[in-house]
Design an enzyme around this catalytic site. Structure first.
Site: not given
Ligand SMILES: NC(=O)c1ccc[n+]([C@@H]2O[C@H](COP(=O)([O-])OP(=O)(O)OC[C@H]3O[C@@H](n4cnc5c(N)ncnc54)[C@H](O)[C@@H]3O)[C@@H](O)[C@H]2O)c1
Ligand SMILES: O=P(O)(O)OC[C@H](O)CO
Length: 337
Positions: A11, A32, A105, A190, A247, A253-254, A279, A281
């Site tokens: 994200w 990194r 989230k 959610k 989601t 969705s993870r 992750v 969440e």
């Molecule tokens: N992926 C999606 O589609 C999406 C969409 C909306 C919101 N989100 C929210 O955004 C947030 C980040 O999600 P994401 O999808 O980018 O996650 P991800 O797992 O893809 O990436 C996490 C990032 O955080 C970094 N990081 C820094 N400190 C960390 C630690 N202690 N442990 C783990 N990772 C660490 C990692 O290196 C990585 O770059 C989450 O809360 C998620 O719910 C994700």
């Molecule tokens: O892949 P998830 O389950 O972390 O969901 C991603 C976003 O939060 C969707 O809005």
């Protein structure tokens, strides 16, 4: 205006692409150095968004001071449970008047705080400088430029409107909201409900079950958000039902995928391994959301069931029986679901 996105996961990378596409000068901070080098050389982040070409004006850095110094907009894109520690490292390099945007989230398990509250405490900035970006935004779809809308919530409406322009592209349409609480509770809950939907789909249940979980999950979200101080209409919008539908329905969705593994009989360790380090969440937030519900004396049976499956070893089949075996009741009580 210069923006920095702190965290180069799925994200964070997609959001940095949105900002760059919207014409904002953006840096993407990676933990990194090797990943930052690869992004700068290849304009891709193959670890998280393989096949997506990033804009040439988007640069990556693994140097916290370099990334943060002089940034007007700091987007926090690390997982919820790691935000506090990461922010402590970032704090010395933040500009006093920077706007901080939370993408995470979740609810902090150790304190039951929302992400904007963690930012206010650790970064020592007033709440008017903190915004939340949330909505039905699966990272890969946004990175592919598929049309989507989002919510940018801030108690300072003029700041939310400024952010709205910074994130506005031909494919990504931000709406403003001043209800930060409702938006954050919607985003955190959610993920828990998506775990439940994944479990149901893993067991083999169909669309009636999915719709029931989404709808009753929304009722739980509204009850908790209202108790904490959020507005009901927020949850009728993108940050509530919008994000639940995306989601809970998408194989991208993870959280849903994690739940599906559990529904198919995988152990927590096996489901975690299948997530390849990304992750989900809701797995941690189901505990903090359950505790928050207890604190506010709000009934959240689906959330409690997910928490029991994830952390108390309750078999999914027993969770289903227990939910369906509850005393029957009216759909709406005292005006609330
Ligand atoms: N992926 C999606 O589609 C999406 C969409 C909306 C919101 N989100 C929210 O955004 C947030 C980040 O999600 P994401 O999808 O980018 O996650 P991800 O797992 O893809 O990436 C996490 C990032 O955080 C970094 N990081 C820094 N400190 C960390 C630690 N202690 N442990 C783990 N990772 C660490 C990692 O290196 C990585 O770059 C989450 O809360 C998620 O719910 C994700
Ligand atoms: O892949 P998830 O389950 O972390 O969901 C991603 C976003 O939060 C969707 O809005």
């Amino acid at each position: 205006m210069r923006a920095v996105v702190m965290g180069a996961g799925s994200w964070g990378t997609a959001t940095a692409k949105v900002l760059s596409d919207a014409g904002t000068d953006t840096t993407l901070w990676c933990r990194r150095e090797e990943l930052a080098d690869r992004i700068n050389e290849s304009h891709t982040n193959a670890d998280y968004l393989a096949g997506i070409t990033l804009p040439s004006n988007l640069t990556a850095s693994s140097d916290i001071a370099h990334a943060l110094t002089g940034a007007d907009l700091v987007v926090c894109a690390v997982p919820a449970q790691s935000l506090r520690d990461n922010l402590s490292d970032w704090r010395p390099h933040l500009s006093d008047d920077a706007t901080l945007v939370s993408l995470a989230k979740g609810i902090e398990t150790s304190t039951l705080m929302r992400m904007s509250e963690v930012i206010a405490e650790v970064a020592e900035v007033p709440s008017e400088q903190i915004a939340v970006l949330t909505g039905p935004n699966l990272a890969r779809e946004v990175a592919e430029g598929q049309p989507a809308a989002t919510v940018i919530a801030c108690t300072d409406l003029s700041r939310a409107e400024q952010l709205q322009q910074m994130f506005n592209t031909g494919y990504f349409r931000p709406y403003t909201n001043t209800d930060v609480i409702g938006c954050e509770i919607g985003g955190a809950v959610k993920n828990v409900i998506a775990l439940a939907c994944g479990m149901a789909s893993g067991v083999g249940f169909g669309q009636n079950t999915l719709a029931t979980i989404i709808t009753r999950g929304l009722a739980e979200t509204i009850r908790l958000s209202s108790a904490v101080g959020g507005q009901i209409e927020t949850l009728a919008g993108l940050a509530g039902i919008g994000d639940l539908v995306a989601t809970c329905s998408s194989p991208l969705s993870r959280n849903r995928t994690f739940g599906a593994h559990l529904g198919q009989g995988a152990t927590m360790e096996e489901a975690q391994a299948a997530a390849s380090g990304q992750v989900a969440e809701g797995v941690k937030s189901c505990t903090s959301v359950t505790a928050l519900a207890e604190k506010y004396q709000v009934s959240m049976p689906l959330t409690e069931a997910v928490n029991s499956v994830c952390h108390d070893g309750l078999p999914v089949a027993d969770a289903v029986s227990s939910l369906l075996g509850r005393k029957t009741k009216p759909e709406f009580r005292s005006g609330h679901a």
